[in-house]
Design an enzyme around this catalytic site. Structure first.
Site, PDB file in Angstrom:
ATOM      1  N   ASP A   1      65.481 -31.216  -8.890  1.00 51.85           N
ATOM      2  CA  ASP A   1      66.183 -30.778 -10.096  1.00 51.85           C
ATOM      3  C   ASP A   1      65.259 -30.707 -11.304  1.00 51.85           C
ATOM      4  OD1 ASP A   1      66.006 -33.629  -9.774  1.00 51.85           O
ATOM      5  OD2 ASP A   1      67.276 -33.862 -11.536  1.00 51.85           O
TER       6      ASP A   1
ATOM      7  N   LYS B   1      73.725 -35.917 -11.730  1.00 54.01           N
ATOM      8  CA  LYS B   1      72.703 -36.893 -12.110  1.00 54.01           C
ATOM      9  C   LYS B   1      72.470 -36.848 -13.615  1.00 54.01           C
ATOM     10  CE  LYS B   1      67.856 -36.695 -12.558  1.00 54.01           C
ATOM     11  NZ  LYS B   1      66.507 -36.415 -12.095  1.00 54.01           N
TER      12      LYS B   1
ATOM     13  N   GLU C   1      71.454 -43.127 -13.629  1.00 55.30           N
ATOM     14  CA  GLU C   1      70.009 -43.367 -13.477  1.00 55.30           C
ATOM     15  C   GLU C   1      69.380 -43.955 -14.732  1.00 55.30           C
ATOM     16  OE1 GLU C   1      67.816 -39.928 -12.111  1.00 55.30           O
ATOM     17  OE2 GLU C   1      65.901 -40.980 -12.182  1.00 55.30           O
TER      18      GLU C   1
ATOM     19  N   GLU D   1      66.226 -45.339 -15.712  1.00 55.78           N
ATOM     20  CA  GLU D   1      64.877 -45.500 -15.137  1.00 55.78           C
ATOM     21  C   GLU D   1      63.967 -46.311 -16.049  1.00 55.78           C
ATOM     22  OE1 GLU D   1      62.660 -41.896 -14.222  1.00 55.78           O
ATOM     23  OE2 GLU D   1      60.889 -43.067 -13.620  1.00 55.78           O
TER      24      GLU D   1
ATOM     25  N   LYS E   1      70.902 -45.056  -9.401  1.00 55.35           N
ATOM     26  CA  LYS E   1      69.547 -44.609  -9.040  1.00 55.35           C
ATOM     27  C   LYS E   1      68.575 -45.324  -9.959  1.00 55.35           C
ATOM     28  CE  LYS E   1      66.592 -40.502  -8.743  1.00 55.35           C
ATOM     29  NZ  LYS E   1      66.550 -39.103  -8.299  1.00 55.35           N
TER      30      LYS E   1
ATOM     31  N   SER F   1      66.161 -41.165  -3.322  1.00 53.17           N
ATOM     32  CA  SER F   1      66.473 -39.923  -4.025  1.00 53.17           C
ATOM     33  C   SER F   1      65.162 -39.510  -4.693  1.00 53.17           C
ATOM     34  CB  SER F   1      67.581 -40.165  -5.053  1.00 53.17           C
ATOM     35  OG  SER F   1      67.781 -39.011  -5.832  1.00 53.17           O
TER      36      SER F   1
ATOM     37  N   TYR G   1      61.873 -35.250 -16.922  1.00 52.79           N
ATOM     38  CA  TYR G   1      62.227 -34.474 -15.719  1.00 52.79           C
ATOM     39  C   TYR G   1      62.809 -33.141 -16.090  1.00 52.79           C
ATOM     40  CZ  TYR G   1      62.345 -34.781 -10.702  1.00 52.79           C
ATOM     41  OH  TYR G   1      62.053 -34.625  -9.371  1.00 52.79           O
TER      42      TYR G   1
HETATM   43  P1  13P Z   1      60.715 -38.924  -8.822  1.00 56.67           P
HETATM   44  O1  13P Z   1      61.043 -39.424  -7.428  1.00 56.67           O
HETATM   45  O2  13P Z   1      59.653 -37.882  -8.833  1.00 56.67           O
HETATM   46  O3  13P Z   1      60.487 -40.040  -9.775  1.00 56.67           O
HETATM   47  O4  13P Z   1      61.986 -38.140  -9.335  1.00 56.67           O
HETATM   48  C1  13P Z   1      63.247 -38.498  -9.049  1.00 56.67           C
HETATM   49  C2  13P Z   1      64.166 -38.155 -10.148  1.00 56.67           C
HETATM   50  O5  13P Z   1      65.204 -37.595  -9.943  1.00 56.67           O
HETATM   51  C3  13P Z   1      63.811 -38.576 -11.498  1.00 56.67           C
HETATM   52  O6  13P Z   1      64.878 -38.445 -12.325  1.00 56.67           O
END
Ligand code: 13P
Length: 378
Positions: free
Chosen positions: A28, A152, A198, A200, A240, A319, A378
């Site tokens: 994505d 997501k 997510e 992160e 995630k 993922s 991203y």
């Molecule tokens: P990566 O596995 O490259 O970190 O990307 C996954 C993703 O969806 C990041 O938002």
């Protein structure tokens, strides 16, 4: 239709996405990010080239044996596949090819990160919130009509000052992003999409693994507090997150062993994630392909039965974006479809095996390239 009417479907979709032996392909990348990827193999960032690349991924024979869902950028959800010899009138959507293999289409619904102005003394230190709530319900309803069944939304948190006590993300950024994630999750559930939540924690920095652990636990707790306030149906959602690893500039190699990383990651989840979510999937976050797989494999072997939190039995799957696509992109190089698909299938199979703890390290080809990009969006 409302969340109530979708509950059964949401739970079933979430369970399908993380069932043992399967995981999610994250494809994505926004157009600018996809352009950066394509540039590494000398391919121009045009709509037609993105279409060719994503068609190559989606039409990989056998992919559905290992991949349960694919996260797509909006462009791809509506895009026709580009297959040599097929006349324009006979072209099918890329998602039709995914569905032929029982791969569930998903959609990135956030519209990117923006700085939280007051926390921005300079660009490097700044913090971000994730945009995309305006009109989200209507967009999600359209995506559902088009065939998407999950979504997501990615918020990022940076550990700014190594292991200093105050070096983590600000409380303001945590609350801002937790609220955004919860609002998003509840909203897309109202439209029948399973939210991938997510938060992160980026690997940028020189902090130790224990520092990542502290910040991840705090952030996940706040995210689930916000989800409770918004009435998110957790059984119909997935978490995630990044694995619990030291910063990419940390020199303590002993903190990167599969044993250490897997035990820490599972420990963080046990302490800070409720039992209800449909499952947990990991992003690869810049880890080399094989490392991401080996860590995931080791996590399946961490004993969760001996603790008082033993009801937290969610499946843990993948993922991955970079760690699934990197070798495939290189092998494809703009023209070699078969080689690209073989590389993708190899990593998909490796990761699928890692969801059951049966991956034998080195049994599938991989690249050792470090895939970390500082301040990655991203
Ligand atoms: P990566 O596995 O490259 O970190 O990307 C996954 C993703 O969806 C990041 O938002």
């Amino acid at each position: 239709m409302t969340l109530e009417t979708y509950k059964k479907e949401l739970q079933a979709t979430a369970a399908k996405l993380v069932r043992k032996g399967k995981g999610i392909l994250a494809a994505d990348e926004s157009n600018p990010t996809c352009g950066k990827r394509l540039a590494t193999v000398g391919v121009k960032n045009t709509e037609s080239n993105r279409r060719k690349y994503r068609t190559m991924l989606a039409t990989t024979p056998g992919l559905g044996e290992h991949i349960s869902g694919a996260i797509l950028y909006e462009e791809t959800l509506y895009q026709k596949a580009s297959i040599y010899g097929v006349k324009a009138a006979d072209e099918r959507l890329i998602i039709d090819h995914l569905r032929d293999q029982s791969i569930i289409p998903g959609i990135k619904v956030d519209t990117g990160l923006r700085p939280i102005i007051d926390t921005l003394p300079n660009a490097k230190e700044g913090e971000f919130y994730c945009t995309g709530l305006d009109g989200l319900l209507e967009r999600a309803q359209e995506y559902y009509k088009q065939g998407a069944r999950f979504a997501k939304w990615r918020a990022t948190f940076k550990i700014h000052h190594g292991d200093d006590e105050s070096g983590g993300p600000s409380e303001r950024a945590i609350q801002e992003n937790a609220r955004g994630l919860a609002r998003y999750a509840r909203t897309v559930q109202e439209a029948g999409l399973v939210p991938i939540i997510e938060p992160e924690v980026l690997m940028d920095g020189d902090h130790r693994l224990g520092t990542t652990r502290i910040h991840q636990e705090h952030i996940y707790r706040e995210v689930y507090n916000a989800c409770a306030l918004d009435g998110v149906y957790l059984e119909g959602s997935l978490l995630k997150c990044a694995m619990t690893i030291p910063g990419n500039e940390c020199e303590m190699e002993e903190e990167r062993t599969p044993r250490r990383v897997s035990a820490s990651t599972v420990g963080v989840l046990m302490r800070s994630v409720p039992k209800e979510p449909g499952g947990v999937v990991f992003l690869s976050g810049g880890l080399p392909e094989e490392a991401a797989t080996v860590y995931l494999n080791a996590m399946q072997k961490v004993d969760r039965s001996a603790t008082f939190e033993k009801r937290r039995e969610w499946n843990m799957s993948f993922s991955f974006g970079r760690a699934l696509q990197h070798s495939a992109l290189k092998a494809w190089g703009g023209k070699n479809i078969k080689a690209g698909q073989a590389a993708l299938l190899a990593r998909a199979q490796a990761n699928a095996e890692a969801t059951t703890g049966n991956y034998v390290a080195g049994s599938q080809p991989s690249s050792d390239d470090h895939l970390h990009i500082a301040g990655y969006t991203y």
